[in-house]
Write a protein that holds these residues in place. Structure first.
Motif: not given
Length: 203
Positions: A25-35, A149-151, A163-175
């Protein structure tokens, strides 16, 4: 044919990464995160929302990256949408958000790197990141992190602050994963200088 196989492999890997993000139940960045964010809010299918959100980015892709890249992107987005529905039939599981963001981010980053190395993307910030790399040699991992990060900030309403904090972690890992493969990505996406025309000035 081999390129199509790699693209399908990349989409499948990304869909598995998204599955881990969904089950934590976390999100990520980009259009996938928005979706993901909208799918949580509306209790709807990620695949459908993801496909619809990317429709406007096809136009940007066509004018900035060319029709071949756009066709590959449409193919990748459609493939990911279908595969995201297929992996929903996997045995259900729950995972702590911190592990879900790390594992999901790592898997998704690997899948995105495979797509990038085969001249495709999953729309949105992916298109802009590849364009900036070709035009200005900017690190695609870092530019994606900034946009993603903006997403995340806009998606805090659907997942909450923790969970927003964990979401930031996910995009850090992806990048980080994408940055690790940046040399191979650049080598696979060399285009003639005339392929990307400068935008006309405002004057």
């Amino acid at each position: 044919m081999l390129r199509i196989i790699y693209m399908l492999l990349g989409c499948f890997i990304v869909s598995v990464g998204i599955l881990f993000l969904q089950n934590s139940e976390v999100i990520t960045g980009g259009t996938a995160g928005l979706a993901l964010s909208f799918s949580y809010l509306m209790n709807s299918s990620f695949a459908v929302v993801f496909f619809l959100i990317n429709l406007p980015f096809y136009i940007l892709s066509y004018f900035k990256m060319g029709w071949k890249f756009t066709a590959s992107t449409i193919f990748a987005i459609t493939s990911l949408s279908i595969m995201s529905e297929i992996v929903q039939f996997f045995p259900s599981f729950t995972i702590h958000p911190i592990f879900g963001s790390i594992i999901g981010g790592t898997i998704a980053g690997l899948g995105l790197s495979i797509l990038f190395m085969n001249g495709s993307s999953l729309g949105g910030a992916n298109i802009l990141s590849l364009f900036l790399q070709q035009r200005f040699n900017w690190n695609p991992g870092k530019t994606m992190f900034a946009f993603d990060f903006l997403v995340i900030l806009t998606g805090l309403y659907s997942v909450g602050l923790v969970r927003g904090f964990y979401s930031v972690l996910s995009i850090f890992v992806i990048s980080y994963i994408i940055s690790f493969f940046k040399v191979k990505i650049a080598a696979r996406n060399v285009r003639p200088k005339t392929a990307v025309q400068p935008e006309p000035s405002a004057s």
